[in-house]
Design a protein around this motif. Structure first.
Motif, PDB file in Angstrom:
ATOM      1  N   GLN A 354       0.906  -1.414  -0.136  1.00 17.03           N
ATOM      2  CA  GLN A 354       0.125  -0.634  -0.223  1.00 17.03           C
ATOM      3  C   GLN A 354       0.944   0.977  -0.234  1.00 17.03           C
ATOM      4  N   GLN A 355       2.005   1.094   0.710  1.00 20.74           N
ATOM      5  CA  GLN A 355       2.808   2.166   0.916  1.00 20.74           C
ATOM      6  C   GLN A 355       3.656   3.018  -0.174  1.00 20.74           C
ATOM      7  N   ALA A 356       3.575   1.528  -1.713  1.00 14.91           N
ATOM      8  CA  ALA A 356       4.197   1.607  -2.527  1.00 14.91           C
ATOM      9  C   ALA A 356       3.412   1.977  -3.768  1.00 14.91           C
ATOM     10  N   GLY A 357       1.706   2.890  -3.321  1.00 13.74           N
ATOM     11  CA  GLY A 357       1.049   2.676  -3.983  1.00 13.74           C
ATOM     12  C   GLY A 357       0.033   1.956  -4.716  1.00 13.74           C
ATOM     13  N   PHE A 358       0.349   1.094  -4.089  1.00 13.52           N
ATOM     14  CA  PHE A 358      -0.890  -0.403  -4.399  1.00 13.52           C
ATOM     15  C   PHE A 358      -2.716  -0.255  -3.990  1.00 13.52           C
ATOM     16  N   GLU A 359      -3.260  -0.938  -5.046  1.00 13.94           N
ATOM     17  CA  GLU A 359      -4.893  -0.275  -4.074  1.00 13.94           C
ATOM     18  C   GLU A 359      -5.309  -1.964  -4.019  1.00 13.94           C
ATOM     19  N   ASN A 360      -6.589  -2.180  -3.398  1.00  9.17           N
ATOM     20  CA  ASN A 360      -7.756  -2.689  -3.006  1.00  9.17           C
ATOM     21  C   ASN A 360      -6.359  -4.821  -3.218  1.00  9.17           C
ATOM     22  N   CYS A 361      -5.633  -4.259  -2.336  1.00 12.14           N
ATOM     23  CA  CYS A 361      -4.313  -5.251  -1.287  1.00 12.14           C
ATOM     24  C   CYS A 361      -4.933  -6.507  -0.939  1.00 12.14           C
ATOM     25  N   ASP A 362      -4.926  -7.406  -1.037  1.00 14.10           N
ATOM     26  CA  ASP A 362      -5.169  -8.618   0.106  1.00 14.10           C
ATOM     27  C   ASP A 362      -4.360  -9.275  -0.211  1.00 14.10           C
ATOM     28  N   TYR A 363      -4.339 -10.799   0.471  1.00 11.40           N
ATOM     29  CA  TYR A 363      -3.660 -11.806   0.956  1.00 11.40           C
ATOM     30  C   TYR A 363      -4.442 -13.109   0.757  1.00 11.40           C
ATOM     31  N   HIS A 364      -3.873 -14.278   0.353  1.00 17.49           N
ATOM     32  CA  HIS A 364      -3.977 -15.988   0.314  1.00 17.49           C
ATOM     33  C   HIS A 364      -3.142 -16.986   1.365  1.00 17.49           C
ATOM     34  N   ARG A 375      -1.500  -9.550  -2.898  1.00 18.19           N
ATOM     35  CA  ARG A 375      -2.026  -8.913  -5.127  1.00 18.19           C
ATOM     36  C   ARG A 375      -2.648  -7.626  -4.504  1.00 18.19           C
ATOM     37  N   GLY A 376      -2.207  -6.821  -5.889  1.00 19.34           N
ATOM     38  CA  GLY A 376      -1.876  -5.700  -5.524  1.00 19.34           C
ATOM     39  C   GLY A 376      -2.539  -5.197  -6.641  1.00 19.34           C
ATOM     40  N   PHE A 377      -2.701  -3.475  -6.933  1.00 18.07           N
ATOM     41  CA  PHE A 377      -3.694  -3.046  -8.619  1.00 18.07           C
ATOM     42  C   PHE A 377      -2.981  -1.216  -8.146  1.00 18.07           C
ATOM     43  N   LYS A 378      -2.779  -1.340  -9.811  1.00 13.65           N
ATOM     44  CA  LYS A 378      -2.573   0.277  -9.896  1.00 13.65           C
ATOM     45  C   LYS A 378      -3.579   0.802 -10.780  1.00 13.65           C
TER      46      LYS A 378
END
Ligand code: SAM
Length: 379
Positions: A354-364, A375-378
């Motif tokens: 998130q700090q690097a800018g990724f959004e909607n981050c999650d993990y499995h 997983r993260g999105f730009k």
């Protein structure tokens, strides 16, 4: 994403896992049987006194059983996997995703003796500008300076490169293949897309992506280590993957790659080896197109205490012994166990993304958190 949504994601993952449970059971059984087969071959051949060459044969046997890729589905045409192996008198790099610096470096290399890969300046200057190489970091449980860590990690993977695939099967009982399949299933990769696999080593992920993106797509298998990349290059060329380029690059900078040039960026069991993980995450963000996706597959923190104890025992006793027997290198596998314990846990890594800018981050979590896919999105 909030912790609540994260729980939802984990719940969804469990539902998914249940619906695929039958298939997974079969895959696990297949993997274990395959692993047993490899182990038996290694033992039989070691007892006949010619272990070195025979381990290599076992690795070949193992890769023949790898059903990741339908070679007949691959695009035809000029074999592209050889771009980075061109003699340096020819700059044959036509890949539009590589920036001008790559061409400059290639041109400079024309005057030097022939090498296997284009030399990138981020390999020679691996650290980001805010580090001078003398700052302290960790290499497994040891405290070293950043420059030394980079060199030691390079030693580890140069040492294990030729035995890397067979050791993966042995150490994980073949389950690393399932973890990778699961990560790929979260990638959303589609025909025609551009994919970058960072720290891609021997190419397990790139091989599958090559098929998935098809003749109009493009995959870059990238690693900082020439020995690992060479094993991956040979393997993918042999498998007919002719839409793949092979590029030496440091994850901390990803200097050879243009901004916003990939739909999907992946890093599998690589991030924990990277010295400046925040810099690497920012570089991944930079090279992703808007709407693009990052997937990080990495060892993580087990969420079930009894498993955690057994896992510790296994990692710190069995792994170095296997490393000694198969790869004649116990220290590298001791480092593997230590580096896993030093890697950020699930929640910390999510925050770093998130700090690097990724959004909607999650993990499995997979295998009770021994491994996690982030997983993260730009946007
Ligand atoms: N991705 C492959 C897989 O899942 O089987 C290989 C993983 S292997 C455990 C880790 C890889 O990370 C090695 O090939 C190593 O050379 C690479 N690596 C380590 N530090 C790196 C860095 N700073 N930049 C790029 N690759 C790096």
């Amino acid at each position: 994403m909030t912790d609540n949504s994260n729980n939802n994601v984990d719940t969804n993952a469990e539902i998914n896992a249940t619906s695929h449970g039958h298939l997974q059971d079969k895959l696990v059984k297949d993997s274990i049987a395959n692993n047993q087969n490899i182990t038996d071959q290694v033992k039989a051949r070691q007892s006949s006194g010619s272990s070195a060459s025979l381990n290599a044969n076992a690795a070949v046997d193992s890769s023949n059983n790898n059903n990741f890729t339908q070679v007949q589905d691959l695009p035809t045409g000029t074999p592209q996997g050889q771009q980075t192996t061109m003699p340096n008198t020819i700059n044959n790099n036509t890949n539009p995703t590589l920036n001008d610096r790559a061409s400059t470096t290639s041109a400079q290399a024309q005057t030097t003796k022939q090498t296997l890969f284009n030399q990138r300046d981020d390999i020679n200057n691996p650290h980001t500008p805010d580090t001078d190489g003398n700052e302290q970091t960790h290499f497994g449980y040891k405290t070293v300076n950043k420059a030394e860590k980079q060199a030691r990690v390079a030693d580890v993977f140069t040492s294990v490169a030729k035995k890397y695939d067979i050791m993966n099967d042995l150490m994980s009982f073949g389950i690393h293949r399932l973890w990778k399949r699961y990560a790929i299933s979260l990638s959303g990769v589609r025909s025609g897309q551009h994919v970058l696999d960072i720290a891609g080593g021997t190419g397990d992920l790139a091989k599958v992506f090559s098929r998935e993106v098809g003749r109009n797509g493009h995959v870059v298998l990238s690693d900082i280590n020439a020995a690992m990349l060479e094993v991956g290059r040979e393997r993918l060329i042999n498998a007919g993957c002719n839409n793949v380029d092979f590029v030496l690059a440091n994850a901390e900078t990803l200097a050879p790659f243009d901004d916003e040039s990939f739909d999907l960026v992946t890093i599998s069991f690589g991030l924990r080896n990277v010295t400046d993980k925040d810099a690497a995450l920012k570089a991944m963000y930079r090279v992703l197109k808007p709407g693009g996706r990052l997937l990080i597959l990495e060892f993580s923190k087990p969420v079930f205490e009894p498993l955690s104890k057994a896992y510790d025992l296994y990692s710190f006793t069995a792994l170095p012994i296997m490393g000694k027997l198969v790869a004649n290198d116990s220290e590298s596998y001791q480092y593997l166990a230590e580096s896993i314990r030093m890697h950020p846990n699930q929640q910390t890594l999510k925050q770093m993304m998130q700090q690097a800018g990724f959004e909607n981050c999650d993990y499995h979590n997979l295998t009770a958190g021994i491994v996690a896919v982030h997983r993260g999105f730009k946007a």
